[in-house]
Write a protein that holds these residues in place. Structure first.
Motif, PDB file in Angstrom:
ATOM      1  N   GLU A 529     -15.732  -0.084   8.488  1.00 41.62           N
ATOM      2  CA  GLU A 529     -15.695   1.071   7.701  1.00 41.62           C
ATOM      3  C   GLU A 529     -15.767   2.298   8.447  1.00 41.62           C
ATOM      4  O   GLU A 529     -15.076   3.153   8.298  1.00 41.62           O
ATOM      5  CB  GLU A 529     -16.729   0.942   6.367  1.00 41.62           C
ATOM      6  N   LEU A 530     -16.766   2.338   9.400  1.00 42.97           N
ATOM      7  CA  LEU A 530     -17.177   3.528  10.142  1.00 42.97           C
ATOM      8  C   LEU A 530     -15.720   3.886  11.102  1.00 42.97           C
ATOM      9  O   LEU A 530     -15.679   5.080  11.524  1.00 42.97           O
ATOM     10  CB  LEU A 530     -18.466   3.273  11.073  1.00 42.97           C
ATOM     11  N   ASP A 531     -15.155   2.714  11.477  1.00 40.18           N
ATOM     12  CA  ASP A 531     -14.015   2.909  12.513  1.00 40.18           C
ATOM     13  C   ASP A 531     -12.913   3.489  11.644  1.00 40.18           C
ATOM     14  O   ASP A 531     -11.832   3.839  12.255  1.00 40.18           O
ATOM     15  CB  ASP A 531     -13.884   1.433  13.137  1.00 40.18           C
ATOM     16  N   GLY A 532     -12.827   3.579  10.332  1.00 42.50           N
ATOM     17  CA  GLY A 532     -11.779   3.842   9.519  1.00 42.50           C
ATOM     18  C   GLY A 532     -10.710   2.969   9.402  1.00 42.50           C
ATOM     19  O   GLY A 532      -9.514   3.164   8.900  1.00 42.50           O
ATOM     20  N   LYS A 533     -11.161   1.832   9.599  1.00 40.62           N
ATOM     21  CA  LYS A 533     -10.102   0.688   9.278  1.00 40.62           C
ATOM     22  C   LYS A 533     -10.916  -0.345   8.352  1.00 40.62           C
ATOM     23  O   LYS A 533     -11.201  -1.419   8.493  1.00 40.62           O
ATOM     24  CB  LYS A 533     -10.031  -0.244  10.558  1.00 40.62           C
ATOM     25  N   PRO A 534     -11.439   0.198   7.167  1.00 36.46           N
ATOM     26  CA  PRO A 534     -12.071  -0.612   6.318  1.00 36.46           C
ATOM     27  C   PRO A 534     -11.544  -1.784   5.510  1.00 36.46           C
ATOM     28  O   PRO A 534     -10.213  -1.726   5.518  1.00 36.46           O
ATOM     29  CB  PRO A 534     -12.648   0.334   5.158  1.00 36.46           C
ATOM     30  N   LEU A 535     -12.303  -2.634   5.266  1.00 37.59           N
ATOM     31  CA  LEU A 535     -11.747  -3.872   4.480  1.00 37.59           C
ATOM     32  C   LEU A 535     -11.317  -3.243   3.209  1.00 37.59           C
ATOM     33  O   LEU A 535     -11.716  -2.264   2.934  1.00 37.59           O
ATOM     34  CB  LEU A 535     -12.696  -4.923   4.544  1.00 37.59           C
ATOM     35  N   ASP A 536     -10.662  -4.006   2.418  1.00 39.60           N
ATOM     36  CA  ASP A 536     -10.462  -3.740   0.938  1.00 39.60           C
ATOM     37  C   ASP A 536     -11.579  -3.680   0.400  1.00 39.60           C
ATOM     38  O   ASP A 536     -12.582  -4.458   0.561  1.00 39.60           O
ATOM     39  CB  ASP A 536      -9.579  -4.960   0.330  1.00 39.60           C
ATOM     40  N   PRO A 537     -11.917  -2.772  -0.432  1.00 35.68           N
ATOM     41  CA  PRO A 537     -13.035  -2.432  -1.137  1.00 35.68           C
ATOM     42  C   PRO A 537     -13.741  -3.845  -1.729  1.00 35.68           C
ATOM     43  O   PRO A 537     -14.944  -3.958  -1.736  1.00 35.68           O
ATOM     44  CB  PRO A 537     -13.065  -1.119  -2.222  1.00 35.68           C
ATOM     45  N   GLU A 538     -12.954  -4.324  -2.446  1.00 36.49           N
ATOM     46  CA  GLU A 538     -13.611  -5.550  -3.265  1.00 36.49           C
ATOM     47  C   GLU A 538     -13.797  -6.714  -2.072  1.00 36.49           C
ATOM     48  O   GLU A 538     -15.035  -7.330  -2.375  1.00 36.49           O
ATOM     49  CB  GLU A 538     -12.439  -5.981  -4.099  1.00 36.49           C
ATOM     50  N   LEU A 539     -13.150  -6.728  -0.996  1.00 38.97           N
ATOM     51  CA  LEU A 539     -13.537  -7.584  -0.065  1.00 38.97           C
ATOM     52  C   LEU A 539     -14.873  -7.165   0.692  1.00 38.97           C
ATOM     53  O   LEU A 539     -15.836  -7.959   0.791  1.00 38.97           O
ATOM     54  CB  LEU A 539     -12.468  -7.679   0.750  1.00 38.97           C
ATOM     55  N   HIS A 540     -14.995  -5.839   0.950  1.00 36.99           N
ATOM     56  CA  HIS A 540     -16.343  -5.333   1.762  1.00 36.99           C
ATOM     57  C   HIS A 540     -17.389  -5.695   0.676  1.00 36.99           C
ATOM     58  O   HIS A 540     -18.424  -5.982   1.041  1.00 36.99           O
ATOM     59  CB  HIS A 540     -16.150  -3.850   1.750  1.00 36.99           C
ATOM     60  N   ASP A 541     -17.225  -5.469  -0.684  1.00 37.51           N
ATOM     61  CA  ASP A 541     -18.299  -5.767  -1.644  1.00 37.51           C
ATOM     62  C   ASP A 541     -18.707  -7.053  -1.505  1.00 37.51           C
ATOM     63  O   ASP A 541     -19.948  -7.222  -1.746  1.00 37.51           O
ATOM     64  CB  ASP A 541     -17.938  -5.191  -3.089  1.00 37.51           C
ATOM     65  N   ARG A 542     -17.747  -8.023  -1.742  1.00 39.93           N
ATOM     66  CA  ARG A 542     -18.189  -9.473  -1.503  1.00 39.93           C
ATOM     67  C   ARG A 542     -19.040  -9.717  -0.340  1.00 39.93           C
ATOM     68  O   ARG A 542     -20.000 -10.449  -0.491  1.00 39.93           O
ATOM     69  CB  ARG A 542     -17.063 -10.204  -1.694  1.00 39.93           C
ATOM     70  N   ILE A 543     -18.759  -9.231   0.864  1.00 36.72           N
ATOM     71  CA  ILE A 543     -19.474  -9.530   2.130  1.00 36.72           C
ATOM     72  C   ILE A 543     -20.856  -8.766   1.795  1.00 36.72           C
ATOM     73  O   ILE A 543     -22.002  -9.183   2.157  1.00 36.72           O
ATOM     74  CB  ILE A 543     -19.053  -8.974   3.314  1.00 36.72           C
ATOM     75  N   ARG A 544     -20.980  -7.690   1.047  1.00 37.97           N
ATOM     76  CA  ARG A 544     -22.417  -7.181   0.829  1.00 37.97           C
ATOM     77  C   ARG A 544     -23.114  -7.962  -0.258  1.00 37.97           C
ATOM     78  O   ARG A 544     -24.181  -7.981  -0.089  1.00 37.97           O
ATOM     79  CB  ARG A 544     -22.033  -5.486   0.037  1.00 37.97           C
ATOM     80  N   GLN A 545     -22.400  -8.750  -1.067  1.00 35.18           N
ATOM     81  CA  GLN A 545     -23.218  -9.416  -1.921  1.00 35.18           C
ATOM     82  C   GLN A 545     -23.766 -10.624  -1.274  1.00 35.18           C
ATOM     83  O   GLN A 545     -24.578 -11.355  -2.025  1.00 35.18           O
ATOM     84  CB  GLN A 545     -22.206  -9.754  -3.136  1.00 35.18           C
ATOM     85  N   LEU A 546     -23.103 -11.176  -0.066  1.00 33.12           N
ATOM     86  CA  LEU A 546     -23.702 -11.832   0.479  1.00 33.12           C
ATOM     87  C   LEU A 546     -25.120 -12.066   0.673  1.00 33.12           C
ATOM     88  O   LEU A 546     -25.968 -13.125   0.608  1.00 33.12           O
ATOM     89  CB  LEU A 546     -22.922 -12.531   1.735  1.00 33.12           C
ATOM     90  N   GLY A 547     -25.829 -10.865   0.573  1.00 35.47           N
ATOM     91  CA  GLY A 547     -27.167 -10.604   0.760  1.00 35.47           C
ATOM     92  C   GLY A 547     -28.006 -10.486  -0.545  1.00 35.47           C
ATOM     93  O   GLY A 547     -29.273  -9.797  -0.538  1.00 35.47           O
ATOM     94  N   ASN A 548     -27.324 -10.681  -1.666  1.00 40.90           N
ATOM     95  CA  ASN A 548     -27.889 -10.496  -2.901  1.00 40.90           C
ATOM     96  C   ASN A 548     -28.634 -11.774  -3.369  1.00 40.90           C
ATOM     97  O   ASN A 548     -27.827 -12.873  -3.427  1.00 40.90           O
ATOM     98  CB  ASN A 548     -26.860 -10.201  -3.498  1.00 40.90           C
ATOM     99  N   PRO A 549     -29.663 -11.732  -3.526  1.00 44.17           N
ATOM    100  CA  PRO A 549     -30.280 -13.145  -3.835  1.00 44.17           C
ATOM    101  C   PRO A 549     -29.762 -13.864  -5.135  1.00 44.17           C
ATOM    102  O   PRO A 549     -29.665 -15.051  -5.139  1.00 44.17           O
ATOM    103  CB  PRO A 549     -31.867 -12.840  -4.216  1.00 44.17           C
TER     104      PRO A 549
END
Length: 602
Positions: A529-549
């Protein structure tokens, strides 16, 4: 905290200082007027009054040698001045906000203060000392501001509540641990405090043999935690201090020349990793080692570490190489600087396009493994061998059930024997592979041999394990050199992300190992995302949710900054998650991500 408030109420009856606080008449806290007297800018979000009211901040700016660092790094140019071009080229290397991040937010600044072994009945005395110390600074502050022709609104300066960074539950825990280890009340004696110093302040205070300021008699004037020089200077060699204040000459010196004059080379990622992991993994040669006895006495478990995530949550008080590259856009010798500090890496890549954080994650994984091997090598003697904390805690401390995941996975050698920690292995395959296919094959052979040695007899033979660990350690050094020479770009970062999503269930059985994979995937997704080549927002959110208990049973959050406490709240939550952890939920999420990540790469 209720106990401390009651003690403050009690203090109000016999303390002038406490009565002033409780009556709402605040203190003017000030010692070094120059360190807090700059003009407010958009980047200085903390007001002068707030700085004066922060006892941790005021303690550091008044101390040596941190005060000398502050005099330049805090009084230096603001971000706005740098961006406008008014401050000169090389000042882009260091911004005021970086030093302020360390002074006001970094947990390392109070690492010692937070674990000083105070008993509950000492809380009153410690708070009185704090108030008296701050009160003694009032006249100096008033005089300093008078000389500058300035006045301070006293109604806006002072302590509005008990500063938990100064004394709290972690201090009481530390005292209980010391009492259990060395006898009730022994830490209040010179000999007892020396044991605390030798076993605890090596990490929490930056102590090394012969260092001054770490005896019981020094406690009232002791520094609060890890200072600037602990990380940035090698030993007592301070020859770098004067020349580094002439940036136009200093910046383009080779790293080794700077190191020879005493400045630690933290531009080198593996050096940075080793410095962090001395404490966060352990180093017995420096007496940085949490023994099983210390754990049994109450020391919180040492968590696994993913270097980039830990740096980001300190919070980070330096620019990443990518940020620095952008800051130096108008600096004519920008490429010279990067080629000098990263020789060979940028022969085929632009520094502004390298995925530095992903690179740090890979190097950090290799150094973490080396650090664990060092513990085996350092523990070879019969006296040090077979301390339970050298082995995987979860091998014993886990659920007791028939046909458990560990039984289903199977064992290397005889079941039930102490085995190595599993978390360093979670990211190793991908790091070994990035260093080269031959490295992967050779490393796996040495790793397999080491596993066998641990299973041949209970605890393993120390001499054979140390010999194999030394060979593997040297091999990893070669792998680190290879990784440091290979630039990571967006294509490689995405390939690493896909590889992590294929991590087999057998490597995710322990909570710490699984969290390593989650942290690494989040590091890469964020950098894309910082590089300007972000994943699809839904895909990025799913990776973020991997750290959600609630999603995986894993928490990827870290207690960032001075205001978040590991004990007791974070510790209780962490232990609960560990006890309830089942890898099936994470495995299901990774399986779902694999297909979508493959599509994203097309």
């Amino acid at each position: 905290m209720i106990l401390l408030i009651k003690q403050i109420d009690k203090m109000a009856s016999n303390s002038f200082f406490a009565r002033q606080i409780l009556a709402g008449i605040p203190f003017v806290l000030f010692l070094v007027t120059g360190a807090v007297g700059w003009t407010q800018t958009a980047t200085d979000t903390i007001s002068r009054e707030e700085k004066l009211s922060d006892p941790v901040y005021m303690s550091w700016v008044a101390s040596e040698p941190v005060g000398r660092c502050v005099s330049c790094h805090v009084m230096g140019p603001t971000d706005a001045e740098i961006d406008s071009g008014r401050s000169g080229d090389l000042t882009s290397f260091s911004r005021r906000s970086e030093m302020m991040h360390w002074l006001q937010k970094d947990k390392h600044t109070i690492a010692r203060r937070r674990v000083e072994p105070f008993a509950a009945e000492q809380s009153e005395d410690e708070l009185l000392k704090l108030y008296e110390r701050l009160d003694a600074q009032i006249e100096k502050a008033i005089e300093g501001y008078k000389r500058r022709g300035e006045t301070i609104d006293r109604s806006q300066v002072g302590l509005e509540s008990i500063p938990e960074e100064w004394i709290g539950q972690s201090n009481l825990l530390s005292r209980r641990i010391c009492d259990k280890l060395w006898g009730s009340g022994s830490v209040t004696t010179e000999a007892g405090y020396a044991k605390f110093r030798d076993h605890c302040l090596t990490c929490h205070g930056g102590y090394h043999a012969g260092a001054s300021g770490f005896d019981l008699a020094d406690l009232d004037n002791a520094q609060l935690g890890i200072d600037c020089l602990y990380c940035h200077q090698q030993g007592e060699n301070d020859q770098w201090v004067a020349p580094h204040q002439v940036p136009e000459k200093w910046r383009l010196k080779p790293p080794q020349e700077k190191a020879d004059s005493g400045l630690r080379n933290l531009v080198d990622t593996s050096n940075q990793a080793r410095l962090c992991m001395d404490c966060h993994v352990g180093n017995r040669s420096k007496n940085m080692f949490v023994s099983h006895e210390m754990y049994a006495a109450g020391h919180p478990p040492i968590p696994s570490i993913e270097l980039q995530q830990f740096c980001a949550e300190m919070p980070q008080h330096w620019q990443t190489p990518r940020q620095l590259y952008e800051s130096l856009a108008d600096y004519p010798q920008r490429n010279d600087y990067f080629n000098i500090n990263y020789p060979g890496l940028l022969d085929s890549a632009n520094a502004g396009e390298v995925f530095w954080n992903t690179r740090k994650m890979l190097i950090g994984a290799l150094v973490a493994r080396q650090q664990m091997l060092d513990l085996y090598i350092q523990s070879e003697s019969a006296q040090d061998w077979a301390d339970y904390s050298l082995y995987d805690c979860a091998a014993c401390h886990h659920e007791l059930r028939s046909n458990s995941l560990r039984q289903q996975r199977g064992y290397v050698g005889a079941p039930g024997r102490p085995r190595q920690y599993e978390w360093p292995d979670a990211l190793l395959t991908i790091a070994y592979l990035f260093s080269g296919k031959e490295t992967l094959a050779e490393s796996r052979g040495l790793e397999s041999k080491l596993d066998q040695l641990f299973s041949e007899q209970p605890f393993g033979d120390p001499h054979r394990i140390a010999a194999n660990a030394t060979e593997l350690h040297d091999h990893i050094s070669t792998a680190i050199d290879a990784v440091e020479q290979k630039p990571v770009d967006a294509r490689i970062a995405l390939a690493v992300l896909r590889g992590l999503a294929t991590t087999p269930k057998s490597k995710l059985v322990t909570y710490d190992a699984a969290r390593q994979v989650v942290w690494a995937m989040q590091t890469i997704a964020t950098e894309l995302e910082l590089d300007g080549k972000p994943l699809d927002p839904e895909l990025h959110d799913r990776i973020r949710q991997l750290g959600n208990p609630e999603t995986t049973g894993i928490s990827s959050s870290l207690p960032s900054g001075r205001k978040q406490f590991i004990y007791p709240d974070r510790l209780e939550t962490d232990l609960h998650l560990r006890a309830q952890y089942d890898p099936s939920r994470l495995v299901a999420q990774l399986k779902s991500l694999r297909t979508d990540l493959a599509q994203a790469a097309k």
